[in-house]
Design an enzyme around this catalytic site. Structure first.
Site, PDB file in Angstrom:
ATOM      1  N   HIS A 145      43.166  48.064  41.945  1.00 19.38           N
ATOM      2  CA  HIS A 145      41.927  47.463  41.778  1.00 19.38           C
ATOM      3  C   HIS A 145      42.019  46.003  42.603  1.00 19.38           C
ATOM      4  O   HIS A 145      43.023  45.403  42.052  1.00 19.38           O
ATOM      5  CB  HIS A 145      41.296  47.464  40.694  1.00 19.38           C
ATOM      6  CG  HIS A 145      39.899  47.018  40.944  1.00 19.38           C
ATOM      7  ND1 HIS A 145      39.308  45.748  41.202  1.00 19.38           N
ATOM      8  CD2 HIS A 145      38.601  47.937  40.644  1.00 19.38           C
ATOM      9  CE1 HIS A 145      37.952  46.000  41.058  1.00 19.38           C
ATOM     10  NE2 HIS A 145      37.788  47.133  41.013  1.00 19.38           N
ATOM     11  N   GLU A 188      33.719  45.754  40.616  1.00 20.99           N
ATOM     12  CA  GLU A 188      33.369  45.937  42.086  1.00 20.99           C
ATOM     13  C   GLU A 188      31.766  45.712  42.261  1.00 20.99           C
ATOM     14  O   GLU A 188      31.158  45.032  43.331  1.00 20.99           O
ATOM     15  CB  GLU A 188      33.674  47.260  42.389  1.00 20.99           C
ATOM     16  CG  GLU A 188      33.980  47.619  44.174  1.00 20.99           C
ATOM     17  CD  GLU A 188      34.535  48.879  44.383  1.00 20.99           C
ATOM     18  OE1 GLU A 188      33.812  49.857  44.719  1.00 20.99           O
ATOM     19  OE2 GLU A 188      35.735  48.870  44.383  1.00 20.99           O
ATOM     20  N   ARG A 224      31.139  42.206  43.898  1.00 21.28           N
ATOM     21  CA  ARG A 224      30.957  42.234  45.447  1.00 21.28           C
ATOM     22  C   ARG A 224      29.972  42.987  45.945  1.00 21.28           C
ATOM     23  O   ARG A 224      29.307  42.871  47.001  1.00 21.28           O
ATOM     24  CB  ARG A 224      32.640  42.779  46.104  1.00 21.28           C
ATOM     25  CG  ARG A 224      33.770  41.886  45.905  1.00 21.28           C
ATOM     26  CD  ARG A 224      34.910  42.432  46.162  1.00 21.28           C
ATOM     27  NE  ARG A 224      35.386  43.453  45.296  1.00 21.28           N
ATOM     28  CZ  ARG A 224      35.756  44.610  45.420  1.00 21.28           C
ATOM     29  NH1 ARG A 224      35.940  45.228  46.623  1.00 21.28           N
ATOM     30  NH2 ARG A 224      36.179  45.473  44.373  1.00 21.28           N
ATOM     31  N   ARG A 282      39.128  49.869  48.054  1.00 19.60           N
ATOM     32  CA  ARG A 282      40.069  49.443  47.208  1.00 19.60           C
ATOM     33  C   ARG A 282      41.408  49.162  47.818  1.00 19.60           C
ATOM     34  O   ARG A 282      41.953  48.132  47.792  1.00 19.60           O
ATOM     35  CB  ARG A 282      40.352  49.982  46.022  1.00 19.60           C
ATOM     36  CG  ARG A 282      38.862  49.887  45.268  1.00 19.60           C
ATOM     37  CD  ARG A 282      38.743  50.573  44.037  1.00 19.60           C
ATOM     38  NE  ARG A 282      37.373  50.419  43.388  1.00 19.60           N
ATOM     39  CZ  ARG A 282      37.078  51.061  42.129  1.00 19.60           C
ATOM     40  NH1 ARG A 282      37.970  51.895  41.421  1.00 19.60           N
ATOM     41  NH2 ARG A 282      35.871  50.806  41.600  1.00 19.60           N
ATOM     42  N   HIS A 285      44.975  50.366  38.916  1.00 24.50           N
ATOM     43  CA  HIS A 285      43.655  50.855  38.093  1.00 24.50           C
ATOM     44  C   HIS A 285      43.421  52.062  37.732  1.00 24.50           C
ATOM     45  O   HIS A 285      42.957  52.233  36.769  1.00 24.50           O
ATOM     46  CB  HIS A 285      42.709  50.163  39.050  1.00 24.50           C
ATOM     47  CG  HIS A 285      41.353  50.405  38.723  1.00 24.50           C
ATOM     48  ND1 HIS A 285      40.896  49.705  37.414  1.00 24.50           N
ATOM     49  CD2 HIS A 285      40.200  50.778  39.409  1.00 24.50           C
ATOM     50  CE1 HIS A 285      39.539  49.925  37.437  1.00 24.50           C
ATOM     51  NE2 HIS A 285      39.240  50.774  38.286  1.00 24.50           N
ATOM     52  N   HIS A 286      43.828  52.897  38.653  1.00 24.86           N
ATOM     53  CA  HIS A 286      43.530  54.498  38.463  1.00 24.86           C
ATOM     54  C   HIS A 286      44.612  55.169  38.963  1.00 24.86           C
ATOM     55  O   HIS A 286      45.270  54.809  40.067  1.00 24.86           O
ATOM     56  CB  HIS A 286      42.324  54.639  39.170  1.00 24.86           C
ATOM     57  CG  HIS A 286      41.676  56.142  38.774  1.00 24.86           C
ATOM     58  ND1 HIS A 286      40.650  56.273  38.070  1.00 24.86           N
ATOM     59  CD2 HIS A 286      42.087  57.193  39.155  1.00 24.86           C
ATOM     60  CE1 HIS A 286      40.429  57.735  37.899  1.00 24.86           C
ATOM     61  NE2 HIS A 286      41.159  58.296  38.602  1.00 24.86           N
ATOM     62  N   GLU A 325      41.202  61.588  33.819  1.00 23.34           N
ATOM     63  CA  GLU A 325      42.232  60.914  34.686  1.00 23.34           C
ATOM     64  C   GLU A 325      43.490  61.544  34.415  1.00 23.34           C
ATOM     65  O   GLU A 325      44.280  61.439  35.163  1.00 23.34           O
ATOM     66  CB  GLU A 325      42.202  59.617  34.375  1.00 23.34           C
ATOM     67  CG  GLU A 325      42.790  58.607  35.558  1.00 23.34           C
ATOM     68  CD  GLU A 325      42.931  57.146  35.246  1.00 23.34           C
ATOM     69  OE1 GLU A 325      43.726  56.602  36.003  1.00 23.34           O
ATOM     70  OE2 GLU A 325      42.034  56.723  34.428  1.00 23.34           O
ATOM     71  N   ARG A 371      40.339  56.909  44.910  1.00 22.99           N
ATOM     72  CA  ARG A 371      39.131  57.256  44.268  1.00 22.99           C
ATOM     73  C   ARG A 371      38.027  56.141  44.619  1.00 22.99           C
ATOM     74  O   ARG A 371      38.297  55.196  44.547  1.00 22.99           O
ATOM     75  CB  ARG A 371      39.371  57.205  42.977  1.00 22.99           C
ATOM     76  CG  ARG A 371      38.117  57.447  41.978  1.00 22.99           C
ATOM     77  CD  ARG A 371      38.426  57.472  40.696  1.00 22.99           C
ATOM     78  NE  ARG A 371      38.724  55.865  40.005  1.00 22.99           N
ATOM     79  CZ  ARG A 371      37.908  55.113  39.811  1.00 22.99           C
ATOM     80  NH1 ARG A 371      36.532  55.119  39.993  1.00 22.99           N
ATOM     81  NH2 ARG A 371      38.393  53.849  39.706  1.00 22.99           N
ATOM     82  N   GLY A 428      32.939  54.526  40.774  1.00 25.80           N
ATOM     83  CA  GLY A 428      31.636  55.487  40.170  1.00 25.80           C
ATOM     84  C   GLY A 428      32.109  56.823  40.158  1.00 25.80           C
ATOM     85  O   GLY A 428      31.609  57.651  39.583  1.00 25.80           O
ATOM     86  N   ALA A 440      35.086  58.269  39.041  1.00 28.90           N
ATOM     87  CA  ALA A 440      35.781  58.567  37.618  1.00 28.90           C
ATOM     88  C   ALA A 440      34.776  59.069  36.656  1.00 28.90           C
ATOM     89  O   ALA A 440      35.026  59.909  35.835  1.00 28.90           O
ATOM     90  CB  ALA A 440      36.612  57.214  37.207  1.00 28.90           C
TER      91      ALA A 440
END
Length: 334
Positions: free
Chosen positions: A130, A143, A146, A167, A269-270, A299, A309, A312, A314
């Site tokens: 991220h 996010e 932004r 990202r 982040h993911h 996840e 990804r 939103g 996830a």
């Protein structure tokens, strides 16, 4: 949201964080149904019978005593492995030393449990960073900041990217700047538009000033360049045309009241990889066959998001496959 061509993300009224709302709703539902929630109990092993069907889980309770829960179906929903630095680096060496936005429990235990009984893994090397995480604090700046109009400037007081690229692209762009750090710049108008920003003020993460010049001085960056950068962006927002970085979504000028900056850098982040499932949320082994009675969602699974990804998605993933896993596990038991 970044990487999206249309407005497609739903948020709680007022812009509050969505996770807490989901947890509150699920907690109320679980209590209503008198669900047996066993906190501080750790699953050590998924047990299979002689035919290879799920027959239970071995668990240790909070006193460290081991016991077995007999069951025909298990759903693994233990999340990803972003907080397991060793596991992250084993799949993506260039992320060594990166902080994470995740809670301490995101250590991939569910993936290890599934792998222990022959589950196949997919996309394990696909790990997302991220771009806007406060250095050394590991606090992620949503996010949505932004998305609502904030811009990124570097230590030379210049914009350097389209803030709403995906990202991975924005993360790479920040890492290419001086010290691998950027500042998220916004104004009072944006603060009022997004309740979630108050969290960052409460945590003392925001540098604030009455003018762009004053903010530049506080950040120890060139004030003339910063004024020029902000004026240029505000004209782009007014004209609805960002000739510098082709940002298509320009929701507001940043010229209302006080101005603010938050230092940011990328963090893990993911994790897009995990247990391989089919569309029924059943876990597959390395022969692409279902492990009877084993389901997974969220996840902890892989193959849902591909290589990167979108923000939103996830939540779309956990709600969709969580419900699918629950319904199919119940049907399987019957």
């Amino acid at each position: 949201m970044a990487g999206a061509t249309n407005y497609r993300t739903h948020r709680p009224t007022g812009g509050a964080a969505v996770g807490a709302h989901l947890v509150d709703t699920l907690k109320v539902a679980a209590e209503k149904e008198k669900v047996d929630l066993r906190l501080w109990n750790e699953v050590k092993e998924i047990v299979l019978d002689k035919e290879g069907n799920v027959s239970g889980v071995k668990v240790t309770n909070k006193e460290g005593k081991e016991y077995t829960i007999n069951t025909k179906a298990v759903i693994i929903a233990a999340g990803g492995f972003s907080a397991n630095q060793e596991m992250v680096v084993s799949y993506k060496e260039d992320l060594k030393g990166f902080a994470t936005t995740n809670h301490n429990g995101a250590t991939g235990d569910g993936i290890v449990l599934g792998k222990g009984i022959g589950a196949d893994l997919v996309d394990m090397e696909e790990i997302q960073t991220h771009p806007t995480v406060v250095p050394e604090k590991a606090v992620m700046v949503t996010e949505a900041v932004r998305g609502n109009g904030a811009i990124l400037i570097n230590k030379d007081a210049k914009r350097f990217t389209n803030e709403l690229f995906t990202r991975d692209v924005v993360s790479k762009a920040i890492l290419e700047q001086k010290d691998g750090i950027a500042y998220l710049f916004f104004d009072e108008g944006l603060r009022k538009s997004l309740k979630a920003t108050e969290e960052y003020f409460n945590m003392g993460l925001v540098t604030e000033a009455d003018s762009v010049e004053e903010l530049a001085e506080k950040l120890s960056i060139d004030k003339n360049t910063m004024v020029e950068t902000i004026n240029k962006y505000n004209k782009a927002a007014l004209d609805k045309k960002d000739s510098e970085f082709n940002r298509e979504d320009l929701p507001r000028q940043l010229n209302e009241g006080k101005v603010y900056a938050i230092p940011v850098t990328p963090a893990v982040h993911h994790t897009m990889g995990g247990l391989k499932i089919n569309i029924n949320a059943e876990v597959l082994n390395k022969d692409a066959k279902v492990i009877p009675g084993l389901f997974a969602a969220g996840e902890v699974t892989g193959g849902v998001h591909g290589g990167n990804r979108l923000g939103g998605n996830a939540l779309a993933d956990i709600v969709t496959f969580g419900r699918t896993a629950g319904k199919n596990a119940a049907a399987f038991i019957k």
